[in-house]
Design an enzyme around this catalytic site. Structure first.
Site, PDB file in Angstrom:
ATOM      1  N   GLU A 160       0.837  -1.205   0.000  1.00  0.00           N
ATOM      2  CA  GLU A 160       0.000   0.000   0.000  1.00  0.00           C
ATOM      3  C   GLU A 160       0.873   1.257   0.000  1.00  0.00           C
ATOM      4  O   GLU A 160       0.578   2.226  -0.707  1.00  0.00           O
ATOM      5  CB  GLU A 160      -0.919  -0.002   1.222  1.00  0.00           C
ATOM      6  CG  GLU A 160      -2.044  -1.032   1.138  1.00  0.00           C
ATOM      7  CD  GLU A 160      -2.878  -1.063   2.409  1.00  0.00           C
ATOM      8  OE1 GLU A 160      -3.929  -0.400   2.441  1.00  0.00           O
ATOM      9  OE2 GLU A 160      -2.455  -1.743   3.359  1.00  0.00           O
ATOM     10  N   TYR A 161       1.937   1.244   0.797  1.00  0.00           N
ATOM     11  CA  TYR A 161       2.857   2.386   0.833  1.00  0.00           C
ATOM     12  C   TYR A 161       3.483   2.595  -0.548  1.00  0.00           C
ATOM     13  O   TYR A 161       3.540   3.721  -1.054  1.00  0.00           O
ATOM     14  CB  TYR A 161       3.943   2.149   1.881  1.00  0.00           C
ATOM     15  CG  TYR A 161       4.913   3.300   2.028  1.00  0.00           C
ATOM     16  CD1 TYR A 161       4.702   4.295   2.973  1.00  0.00           C
ATOM     17  CD2 TYR A 161       6.034   3.402   1.199  1.00  0.00           C
ATOM     18  CE1 TYR A 161       5.580   5.360   3.106  1.00  0.00           C
ATOM     19  CE2 TYR A 161       6.911   4.463   1.322  1.00  0.00           C
ATOM     20  CZ  TYR A 161       6.681   5.438   2.276  1.00  0.00           C
ATOM     21  OH  TYR A 161       7.553   6.500   2.382  1.00  0.00           O
ATOM     22  N   LEU A 163      33.968  11.690  22.109  1.00  0.00           N
ATOM     23  CA  LEU A 163      33.823  11.442  23.542  1.00  0.00           C
ATOM     24  C   LEU A 163      35.058  10.767  24.115  1.00  0.00           C
ATOM     25  O   LEU A 163      35.700   9.960  23.439  1.00  0.00           O
ATOM     26  CB  LEU A 163      32.608  10.543  23.803  1.00  0.00           C
ATOM     27  CG  LEU A 163      31.227  11.106  23.467  1.00  0.00           C
ATOM     28  CD1 LEU A 163      30.166  10.033  23.685  1.00  0.00           C
ATOM     29  CD2 LEU A 163      30.917  12.334  24.301  1.00  0.00           C
ATOM     30  N   LYS A 183      25.115   3.235  23.042  1.00  0.00           N
ATOM     31  CA  LYS A 183      26.052   3.807  22.062  1.00  0.00           C
ATOM     32  C   LYS A 183      25.981   2.976  20.781  1.00  0.00           C
ATOM     33  O   LYS A 183      26.532   1.876  20.708  1.00  0.00           O
ATOM     34  CB  LYS A 183      27.476   3.819  22.618  1.00  0.00           C
ATOM     35  CG  LYS A 183      28.484   4.529  21.731  1.00  0.00           C
ATOM     36  CD  LYS A 183      29.844   4.606  22.412  1.00  0.00           C
ATOM     37  CE  LYS A 183      30.840   5.363  21.553  1.00  0.00           C
ATOM     38  NZ  LYS A 183      31.102   4.710  20.261  1.00  0.00           N
ATOM     39  N   GLU A 207      23.313   8.941  14.815  1.00  0.00           N
ATOM     40  CA  GLU A 207      24.153   7.852  14.319  1.00  0.00           C
ATOM     41  C   GLU A 207      23.394   7.087  13.243  1.00  0.00           C
ATOM     42  O   GLU A 207      22.292   6.582  13.482  1.00  0.00           O
ATOM     43  CB  GLU A 207      24.506   6.907  15.473  1.00  0.00           C
ATOM     44  CG  GLU A 207      25.703   6.044  15.227  1.00  0.00           C
ATOM     45  CD  GLU A 207      27.013   6.736  15.591  1.00  0.00           C
ATOM     46  OE1 GLU A 207      28.075   6.122  15.404  1.00  0.00           O
ATOM     47  OE2 GLU A 207      26.972   7.898  16.068  1.00  0.00           O
ATOM     48  N   LYS A 260      32.811   1.761  27.138  1.00  0.00           N
ATOM     49  CA  LYS A 260      33.041   0.815  26.045  1.00  0.00           C
ATOM     50  C   LYS A 260      33.062  -0.627  26.566  1.00  0.00           C
ATOM     51  O   LYS A 260      33.689  -0.923  27.583  1.00  0.00           O
ATOM     52  CB  LYS A 260      34.374   1.117  25.339  1.00  0.00           C
ATOM     53  CG  LYS A 260      34.468   2.517  24.752  1.00  0.00           C
ATOM     54  CD  LYS A 260      33.458   2.753  23.631  1.00  0.00           C
ATOM     55  CE  LYS A 260      33.814   2.049  22.354  1.00  0.00           C
ATOM     56  NZ  LYS A 260      34.901   2.662  21.604  1.00  0.00           N
ATOM     57  N   CYS A 264      35.967 -27.767  -9.017  1.00  0.00           N
ATOM     58  CA  CYS A 264      34.851 -27.671  -8.075  1.00  0.00           C
ATOM     59  C   CYS A 264      34.855 -28.884  -7.147  1.00  0.00           C
ATOM     60  O   CYS A 264      34.931 -30.021  -7.618  1.00  0.00           O
ATOM     61  CB  CYS A 264      33.531 -27.603  -8.842  1.00  0.00           C
ATOM     62  SG  CYS A 264      32.080 -27.688  -7.787  1.00  0.00           S
ATOM     63  N   CYS A 323      26.283 -28.006 -12.166  1.00  0.00           N
ATOM     64  CA  CYS A 323      26.873 -28.420 -10.886  1.00  0.00           C
ATOM     65  C   CYS A 323      25.769 -28.654  -9.854  1.00  0.00           C
ATOM     66  O   CYS A 323      24.938 -27.766  -9.622  1.00  0.00           O
ATOM     67  CB  CYS A 323      27.826 -27.336 -10.382  1.00  0.00           C
ATOM     68  SG  CYS A 323      28.449 -27.630  -8.709  1.00  0.00           S
TER      69      CYS A 323
END
Length: 664
Positions: A36-37, A84, A116, A172, A312, A406, A429
């Site tokens: 629909e969008y 930071l 973060k 971000e 971190k 192969c 293959c």
């Protein structure tokens, strides 16, 4: 339609598309299906093409990608974007708290803590509510102008819900884990270099000179800060985040306010394991002084704010022994070396293998069978060999040589100039055939339930099929004679194959396995051409007119349909009664008036598939449980939503009960 009516319809479509974009990408509460969008967006694009004087910079049509740039121009940020300082443990956080309190003597201090996101920092500028510029962080003072590219990210509003004279907002841009894994799978099949992690994938996608390439990548963005602003003065970081959400930005829901550092530390440590269940990668948490007046008083050093710090996570890397390197064959014939190693635990799961991608990767890292290797999960999802611990070599290690035949069919393997991958040249293959059939039957393609790798292998080994078109000529009696099948399983498979004949054209296009054509492009091609024959007959220019299709994809589509054997397979599909036309969506409103909340991992559907199914049947999807929730659908490892549902007495559905409700 006269011009005034056209203008009114264009404005109506823009408003509807902005609204539904906000519901889907920001609130995670879609009200309509993708189909629909897409229909509304196509109508808008068509009207704007006929009446270009009505195109505006904030139109949703401007997301699809503009002209290819020769280079990125440099732009100055209205206010600097600082980096930071980092904290790697509780003591670092306590030291940060001591510094803050020493600079604010006698004052009470609150901390707002956010996740973060591991992505690319971006800055957006809005004038009178309209997005006019997007830029990378760069050196903090100037960055690269990526306006055309950020416009392709649907989580970024082109127009604010509550316009103000001027706003510079920071956030971000990131790539979800599943999208990163899918992108690297596609690149590996094409013999292209892989992205090391979702952060690199997001950065590489946003720094494309061709915005159409960015538009093809699944990017999103969380906003978390402001630079220059006119028309609003928030008092706290928590208030600022709420305001950004009201403007139409996507802000991360996981944020808390604490009045002491011990609670901050406990909260940070609680995410060490929880982070692995998130659909995106975080590499820590950010702790900010909540009061913006106190932030201003604390100020900045030359490099970073004194009022914020990044906690971190420690890197999760495991050592193990490489037992062997095997080579697998993909559906396009790419030979991929795979490391087999002793089991290690990473990101909450046990890992025993990792792709080594190609011959060059093995040579660059000097990987040998028997080596002690260090392994991590790229983006917390894809196991990868980081490095060899060469000081632990004993001399018994063996160098790996890439085969020139192969490993499955023993056909000739070649490495073309300019490519990193070796490919099997044998179109018959068995490995390629099997992977091609599994892809054809997959959920996003023809959705043939019960036809996975094991069954595809049985059918091929028995000589019952030689390609995906042969599936439609199977009988239940033939299938029932296969090992481990039986009458009931055979009948179920044949019924699923028969049912797939009625699929709409976009599923078939995706199932054909055309290089570079994903699910979105397949849908756009189906909607544009309506019939497979018209797509086959189309020229490259007409195919490239579709927003999601670039030059490489258009060339790949033409090359696919230029091959006689592919056209023969399509004729065989037609003769079997497989639909090759676009089917307009038929409304089944059995879920009208019902609101669903999904929690946990579903085995039969991805989260997006379940949401789209609910929407296509007239229902609504919410990201949170309330008294207005009709049902909560529970998969494996459900979260707090299940507890909330029980507290409110909301009906709970198992996955099987949900399947019966929507599939019967």
């Amino acid at each position: 339609m006269d011009k005034e009516a056209v203008k009114k319809r264009i404005e109506e479509l823009r408003a509807l598309l902005h609204y539904h974009n906000y519901r889907y990408y920001v609130l995670d509460q879609p009200e309509i299906s993708d189909a629909e969008y897409d229909r509304m967006l196509r109508e808008l694009i068509s009207l704007e093409q006929q009446y270009p004087e009505f195109i505006t910079p904030d139109s949703p049509s401007q997301r699809v990608g503009g002209e290819v740039a020769k280079e990125f121009r440099e732009v100055a940020h209205l206010k600097p974007m600082y980096s930071l300082d980092n904290a790697f443990g509780p003591e670092d956080l306590k030291e940060f708290d001591r510094r803050v309190r020493s600079l604010l003597p006698g004052q009470e201090v609150e901390y707002e803590v956010e996740l973060k996101i591991d992505g690319l920092a971006i800055s957006l500028v809005y004038e009178n509510g309209v997005l006019v510029r997007g830029a990378t962080r760069g050196n903090g003072t100037t960055g690269e102008d990526i306006t055309a590219n950020v416009k392709t990210i649907k989580a970024i509003p082109l127009k604010l819900r509550n316009p103000i004279p001027l706003l510079e907002v920071r956030g971000e841009a990131y790539m979800p884990k599943e999208s990163f894994a899918r992108l690297n799978e596609q690149r590996e099949e094409r013999g292209e270099p892989l992205f090391a992690n979702p952060r690199n994938a997001a950065a590489g996608s946003l720094r494309q000179l061709d915005p159409k390439v960015t538009a093809e990548r699944d990017l999103s963005a969380f906003m978390y800060a402001i630079g220059e602003v006119q028309g609003y003065e928030p008092k706290t970081q928590a208030e600022l985040m709420e305001w950004l959400s009201e403007l139409g930005f996507k802000v991360n829901p996981y944020r808390e306010v604490f009045n002491n550092i011990d609670d901050v530390i406990n909260y940070c440590q609680s995410w060490h394991e929880k982070r692995f269940s998130l659909p995106y990668v975080i590499d820590g948490l950010v702790i900010k002084v909540n009061s913006l007046a106190q932030q201003e008083a604390l100020g900045f050093t030359a490099k970073s704010p004194r009022w914020a710090i990044a906690y971190k996570f420690p890197a999760e890397i495991a050592e193990t022994r490489l037992k062997d390197i095997i080579v697998r064959v993909g559906r396009t014939g790419v030979l991929t070396p795979t490391a087999i190693f002793e089991p290690v635990s990473l990101a909450g799961t046990t890992v025993t293998r990792a792709s080594l991608h190609n011959e060059d990767y093995i040579r660059e890292k000097d990987i040998r069978i028997g080596d002690i290797i260090r392994v991590q999960k790229a983006g917390e999802i894809i196991p990868e060999v980081v490095e060899v611990v060469k000081e632990k070599r004993t001399g018994a290690e063996k160098e790996f040589v890439m085969p020139d035949t192969c490993p499955v069919c023993q056909g000739k393997a070649v490495r073309l100039p300019g490519e990193a991958a070796w490919r099997c040249t044998n179109a018959s293959c068995p490995a390629q055939l099997k992977e091609g059939i599994v892809h054809f039957a997959s959920r996003g393609a023809m959705n043939i339930e019960g036809l996975g790798p094991a069954v595809a292998e049985l059918l091929l080994e028995a000589g019952l099929i030689h390609n995906y078109a042969d599936l439609y000529y199977l009988s239940a009696e033939e299938v029932a004679r296969l090992p481990r099948m039986g009458k009931k399983s055979a009948e179920n498979l044949i019924n699923a194959i028969e049912k797939s004949k009625q699929n709409s054209l976009e599923r078939l296009i995706y199932g054909l396995g055309i290089r570079l054509v994903g699910e979105k492009a397949a849908r756009d091609l189906a909607v544009h051409f309506k019939e497979l024959d018209k797509l086959i007959a189309a020229g490259e220019e007409e195919i490239m007119a579709i927003p999601s299709v670039g030059p490489k994809m258009a060339a790949s589509i033409k090359a696919f349909f230029a091959q006689k054997e592919n056209l023969e397979l399509i004729e065989k599909l037609k003769a079997a009664g497989v639909n090759t036309k676009y089917l307009a969506e038929v409304r089944d409103n059995r879920l009208e008036g019902l609101t669903f909340v999904l929690t946990g991992t579903l085995s039969s559907f991805t989260r997006k598939e379940a949401e789209q199914l609910i929407l296509s049947l007239g229902g609504k999807v919410s990201s949170s449980v309330s008294k207005k929730t009709s049902y909560v659908v529970v998969g494996e490892d459900p979260g707090s939503k299940l507890t909330k549902a029980k507290e409110l007495g909301i009906p709970i559905l198992t996955e099987e009960e949900f399947r019966q409700m929507v599939m019967s």
